[in-house]
Scaffold this motif. Structure first.
Motif, PDB file in Angstrom:
ATOM      1  N   GLN A 218     -53.264  38.042  -6.299  1.00 11.33           N
ATOM      2  CA  GLN A 218     -53.535  39.335  -5.696  1.00 11.33           C
ATOM      3  C   GLN A 218     -52.280  40.196  -5.621  1.00 11.33           C
ATOM      4  N   CYS A 219     -51.168  39.625  -5.162  1.00 15.23           N
ATOM      5  CA  CYS A 219     -49.944  40.406  -4.914  1.00 15.23           C
ATOM      6  C   CYS A 219     -49.205  40.798  -6.187  1.00 15.23           C
ATOM      7  N   LYS A 220     -49.198  39.935  -7.192  1.00 16.28           N
ATOM      8  CA  LYS A 220     -48.369  40.174  -8.372  1.00 16.28           C
ATOM      9  C   LYS A 220     -49.139  40.361  -9.677  1.00 16.28           C
ATOM     10  N   PHE A 221     -50.366  39.829  -9.760  1.00 16.27           N
ATOM     11  CA  PHE A 221     -51.107  39.907 -11.014  1.00 16.27           C
ATOM     12  C   PHE A 221     -52.338  40.821 -10.923  1.00 16.27           C
ATOM     13  N   ASP A 222     -52.509  41.504  -9.805  1.00 19.22           N
ATOM     14  CA  ASP A 222     -53.601  42.472  -9.621  1.00 19.22           C
ATOM     15  C   ASP A 222     -55.004  41.883  -9.792  1.00 19.22           C
ATOM     16  N   LEU A 223     -55.174  40.604  -9.463  1.00 22.85           N
ATOM     17  CA  LEU A 223     -56.511  40.010  -9.461  1.00 22.85           C
ATOM     18  C   LEU A 223     -57.180  40.353  -8.139  1.00 22.85           C
ATOM     19  N   ASP A 224     -58.454  40.666  -8.178  1.00 22.40           N
ATOM     20  CA  ASP A 224     -59.123  41.081  -6.938  1.00 22.40           C
ATOM     21  C   ASP A 224     -60.463  40.388  -6.689  1.00 22.40           C
ATOM     22  N   SER A 225     -60.741  39.305  -7.385  1.00 23.15           N
ATOM     23  CA  SER A 225     -62.031  38.636  -7.215  1.00 23.15           C
ATOM     24  C   SER A 225     -62.055  37.643  -6.058  1.00 23.15           C
ATOM     25  N   GLU A 226     -60.903  37.441  -5.377  1.00 27.12           N
ATOM     26  CA  GLU A 226     -60.835  36.582  -4.193  1.00 27.12           C
ATOM     27  C   GLU A 226     -60.152  37.349  -3.070  1.00 27.12           C
ATOM     28  N   ASP A 227     -60.471  36.993  -1.839  1.00 26.17           N
ATOM     29  CA  ASP A 227     -59.786  37.564  -0.678  1.00 26.17           C
ATOM     30  C   ASP A 227     -58.577  36.705  -0.339  1.00 26.17           C
ATOM     31  N   GLY A 228     -57.535  37.328   0.156  1.00 32.92           N
ATOM     32  CA  GLY A 228     -56.341  36.585   0.551  1.00 32.92           C
ATOM     33  C   GLY A 228     -55.491  36.227  -0.650  1.00 32.92           C
ATOM     34  N   CYS A 229     -54.393  35.548  -0.378  1.00 31.87           N
ATOM     35  CA  CYS A 229     -53.435  35.192  -1.420  1.00 31.87           C
ATOM     36  C   CYS A 229     -53.813  33.851  -2.045  1.00 31.87           C
ATOM     37  N   SER A 230     -53.782  33.801  -3.376  1.00 33.23           N
ATOM     38  CA  SER A 230     -54.136  32.588  -4.113  1.00 33.23           C
ATOM     39  C   SER A 230     -53.223  32.427  -5.310  1.00 33.23           C
ATOM     40  N   LEU A 231     -52.925  31.182  -5.652  1.00 34.28           N
ATOM     41  CA  LEU A 231     -52.067  30.877  -6.780  1.00 34.28           C
ATOM     42  C   LEU A 231     -52.742  31.292  -8.092  1.00 34.28           C
ATOM     43  N   ALA A 232     -51.936  31.860  -8.987  1.00 30.57           N
ATOM     44  CA  ALA A 232     -52.454  32.271 -10.290  1.00 30.57           C
ATOM     45  C   ALA A 232     -51.360  32.082 -11.341  1.00 30.57           C
ATOM     46  N   VAL A 233     -51.794  32.038 -12.592  1.00 30.46           N
ATOM     47  CA  VAL A 233     -50.871  31.985 -13.719  1.00 30.46           C
ATOM     48  C   VAL A 233     -51.210  33.120 -14.675  1.00 30.46           C
ATOM     49  N   ARG A 234     -50.184  33.546 -15.396  1.00 31.24           N
ATOM     50  CA  ARG A 234     -50.408  34.552 -16.433  1.00 31.24           C
ATOM     51  C   ARG A 234     -50.006  33.928 -17.764  1.00 31.24           C
ATOM     52  N   ILE A 235     -50.970  33.958 -18.695  1.00 31.54           N
ATOM     53  CA  ILE A 235     -50.801  33.384 -20.024  1.00 31.54           C
ATOM     54  C   ILE A 235     -51.156  34.473 -21.032  1.00 31.54           C
ATOM     55  N   ASP A 236     -50.231  34.805 -21.899  1.00 27.68           N
ATOM     56  CA  ASP A 236     -50.470  35.851 -22.910  1.00 27.68           C
ATOM     57  C   ASP A 236     -51.010  37.128 -22.279  1.00 27.68           C
ATOM     58  N   ASN A 237     -50.374  37.549 -21.193  1.00 26.28           N
ATOM     59  CA  ASN A 237     -50.715  38.785 -20.467  1.00 26.28           C
ATOM     60  C   ASN A 237     -52.096  38.771 -19.811  1.00 26.28           C
ATOM     61  N   LYS A 238     -52.712  37.598 -19.657  1.00 25.07           N
ATOM     62  CA  LYS A 238     -53.984  37.480 -18.945  1.00 25.07           C
ATOM     63  C   LYS A 238     -53.783  36.529 -17.762  1.00 25.07           C
ATOM     64  N   ALA A 239     -54.225  36.968 -16.588  1.00 26.41           N
ATOM     65  CA  ALA A 239     -54.040  36.170 -15.370  1.00 26.41           C
ATOM     66  C   ALA A 239     -55.303  35.390 -15.028  1.00 26.41           C
TER      67      ALA A 239
END
Length: 103
Positions: free
Chosen positions: A32-53
């Motif tokens: 949410q904070c760094k990769f602009d994902l918005d399908s979950e509420d709150g902060c969650s771990l994510a990875v970005r691979i080939d410009n896709k998070a």
């Protein structure tokens, strides 16, 4: 015997269609904070691979320290990592995650 051979070939062909786990270098941060994902509420771990998070299943955002730490927290910085797993239904299912940058 023909039935067993045919069943074996069918099972082999079906199993080859499944994606296998791979190990790769990724960017790791808060979705949410760094990769602009918005399908979950709150902060969650994510990875970005080939410009896709992708949100990560298998590890929590606080497994590597305080997510809001000013210098190392995933909600504050994007870090480099080596992850093993595969994308399943739009999420990265991880079996291992190693951070590569120094804290």
């Amino acid at each position: 015997m023909k039935k067993i051979l045919l069943l074996s070939v069918f099972m082999m062909a079906f199993s080859c269609g499944n994606k296998k786990e791979v190990t790769q270098m990724v960017e790791v941060s808060c979705g949410q904070c760094k990769f602009d994902l918005d399908s979950e509420d709150g902060c969650s771990l994510a990875v970005r691979i080939d410009n896709k998070a992708y949100f990560v299943d298998g590890f929590n955002i606080d497994d590597f320290g305080d997510a809001h730490d000013e210098h190392t927290g995933f909600c504050e910085v994007v870090r480099k990592g080596e992850i093993t797993g595969k994308v399943v239904e739009g999420r990265f299912v991880a079996s291992s995650l190693k951070l590569l940058d120094s804290e």
